[in-house]
Design an enzyme around this catalytic site. Structure first.
Site, PDB file in Angstrom:
ATOM      1  N   ARG A  81       0.828  -1.204   0.000  1.00 46.17           N
ATOM      2  CA  ARG A  81       0.000   0.000   0.000  1.00 46.17           C
ATOM      3  C   ARG A  81       0.864   1.256   0.000  1.00 46.17           C
ATOM      4  O   ARG A  81       0.386   2.338   0.342  1.00 46.17           O
ATOM      5  CB  ARG A  81      -0.934  -0.020   1.218  1.00 46.17           C
ATOM      6  CG  ARG A  81      -1.894  -1.212   1.212  1.00 46.17           C
ATOM      7  CD  ARG A  81      -2.912  -1.108   2.338  1.00 46.17           C
ATOM      8  NE  ARG A  81      -2.289  -1.235   3.652  1.00 46.17           N
ATOM      9  CZ  ARG A  81      -2.142  -2.366   4.324  1.00 46.17           C
ATOM     10  NH1 ARG A  81      -2.534  -3.513   3.787  1.00 46.17           N
ATOM     11  NH2 ARG A  81      -1.591  -2.386   5.528  1.00 46.17           N
ATOM     12  N   CYS A  99       0.933  20.684 -10.353  1.00 42.26           N
ATOM     13  CA  CYS A  99      -0.529  20.623 -10.295  1.00 42.26           C
ATOM     14  C   CYS A  99      -0.967  19.186 -10.032  1.00 42.26           C
ATOM     15  O   CYS A  99      -1.572  18.905  -9.008  1.00 42.26           O
ATOM     16  CB  CYS A  99      -1.127  21.154 -11.593  1.00 42.26           C
ATOM     17  SG  CYS A  99      -0.809  22.908 -11.887  1.00 42.26           S
ATOM     18  N   ASN A 143      -5.045  15.715 -18.777  1.00 40.99           N
ATOM     19  CA  ASN A 143      -4.487  15.012 -17.625  1.00 40.99           C
ATOM     20  C   ASN A 143      -5.076  13.621 -17.459  1.00 40.99           C
ATOM     21  O   ASN A 143      -4.362  12.658 -17.158  1.00 40.99           O
ATOM     22  CB  ASN A 143      -4.715  15.815 -16.351  1.00 40.99           C
ATOM     23  CG  ASN A 143      -3.907  17.082 -16.266  1.00 40.99           C
ATOM     24  OD1 ASN A 143      -4.386  18.104 -15.775  1.00 40.99           O
ATOM     25  ND2 ASN A 143      -2.666  17.074 -16.746  1.00 40.99           N
ATOM     26  N   HIS A 170     -11.444  24.318 -11.526  1.00 37.23           N
ATOM     27  CA  HIS A 170     -11.935  25.651 -11.844  1.00 37.23           C
ATOM     28  C   HIS A 170     -12.038  25.917 -13.338  1.00 37.23           C
ATOM     29  O   HIS A 170     -11.339  25.319 -14.150  1.00 37.23           O
ATOM     30  CB  HIS A 170     -11.044  26.727 -11.203  1.00 37.23           C
ATOM     31  CG  HIS A 170      -9.594  26.581 -11.555  1.00 37.23           C
ATOM     32  ND1 HIS A 170      -8.698  25.928 -10.733  1.00 37.23           N
ATOM     33  CD2 HIS A 170      -8.880  26.995 -12.635  1.00 37.23           C
ATOM     34  CE1 HIS A 170      -7.497  25.953 -11.291  1.00 37.23           C
ATOM     35  NE2 HIS A 170      -7.583  26.594 -12.451  1.00 37.23           N
ATOM     36  N   ILE A 171     -12.945  26.830 -13.666  1.00 38.43           N
ATOM     37  CA  ILE A 171     -13.100  27.339 -15.021  1.00 38.43           C
ATOM     38  C   ILE A 171     -12.817  28.838 -14.964  1.00 38.43           C
ATOM     39  O   ILE A 171     -13.438  29.571 -14.181  1.00 38.43           O
ATOM     40  CB  ILE A 171     -14.519  27.078 -15.561  1.00 38.43           C
ATOM     41  CG1 ILE A 171     -14.800  25.571 -15.599  1.00 38.43           C
ATOM     42  CG2 ILE A 171     -14.688  27.688 -16.947  1.00 38.43           C
ATOM     43  CD1 ILE A 171     -16.236  25.226 -15.957  1.00 38.43           C
TER      44      ILE A 171
END
Length: 282
Positions: free
Chosen positions: A137, A157, A194, A224-225
């Site tokens: 894990r 990011c 992505n 976000h836009i």
């Protein structure tokens, strides 16, 4: 229709209808004319894609899959932080005069650490663990090294990947799954880029580990836009949707470091027209 289209449209509609705005707040990004780049955003967006069902490329517009794969190889295979090693120019705005984005992305993946089993960089340790202890894990890569942040052209990011193996009943091969954690995402410019990148990475890692590519769980802290993108998104999500393309890899490749973009096979990719001249906040 493409499940990726359904998720993308639902996410965008939710952000526009139910999101909060940063208008009037102190924000870092600016447009080319110097004005602040405000957003409407949702916190904690989670999308799940099952690669056994279909490849998660949207069909509302084309996602450049080979270019997306090239960027993944730039980070995780070539372990580069120089834009000269990348075929696209998406990172040029964050590079210095020598083409470097600093101690970011590929630089972090290439850092070597000593383990009881030997010395490995991040990617080699993942490959080693998937071969020797696949049900661990602890199979993770991270590019968010706090001590190096001041020397990065842009904070990462998409910053961490967790690999998790399951043994599904009746399937002789284990299934390799992935969690992609992203602190921030420009949904119009980068969401499906992505998603497709890390779906391809999951496929590559599964193939060289003798496993089946399973689920990609995408966690976005700040989805976000940008204000100037809202009309473009409104038009995009009203477009016709088509079946997902068939995407596969050259089955002859068994070493992660042997993959090239020519090993990606894309069939039946029907899609709408490209959205042109998207303004990018920097």
């Amino acid at each position: 229709m493409s499940h990726a289209d359904e998720l993308f449209c639902s996410m965008c509609r939710d952000i526009i209808d139910n999101g909060t705005t940063t208008e009037g707040e102190l924000v870092r990004p600016h447009w080319e004319d110097g004005s602040p780049a405000y957003t409407v955003k949702r916190f904690g967006v989670v999308n799940r894609y099952d690669l056994r069902r279909e490849f998660p490329a949207i069909t509302l517009r084309r996602t450049a899959l080979k270019s997306a794969m090239d960027e993944v190889l730039w980070i995780y295979q070539r372990k580069s932080n120089n834009v000269g090693d990348l075929s696209s120019h998406i990172w040029d705005s964050w590079a210095d005069e020598n083409g470097s984005i600093g101690k970011a992305y590929g630089y972090q993946i290439g850092q070597v650490t000593h383990y009881p089993e030997g010395d490995f960089d991040q990617m080699d340790k993942v490959l080693y663990d998937l071969e020797h202890t696949p049900f661990s894990r602890r199979i993770i890569t991270s590019t968010y090294t706090v001590g190096d942040l001041p020397e990065m052209g842009l904070y990462p990011c998409a910053w961490s990947v967790t690999y998790n193996v399951t043994q599904e009943p009746g399937n002789p091969r284990p299934t390799l799954n992935m969690v992609l954690n992203q602190r921030s995402q420009d949904v119009l410019a980068a969401n499906n880029w992505n998603v497709c990148q890390y779906a391809i990475l999951l496929m590559m890692m599964a193939q060289v580990s003798g496993m089946e590519a399973g689920e990609l769980l995408h966690v976005i802290a700040d989805a976000h836009i940008y204000d100037r993108h809202v009309p473009l998104v409104e038009e995009l999500i009203e477009r016709p949707q088509y079946p997902a393309p068939k995407v596969s890899l050259n089955p002859a490749v068994t070493d992660f470091y042997d993959f090239t973009v020519d090993d990606l096979v894309v069939e039946g990719y029907e899609h709408g027209p490209q959205v042109k001249n998207i303004p990018i906040a920097v």
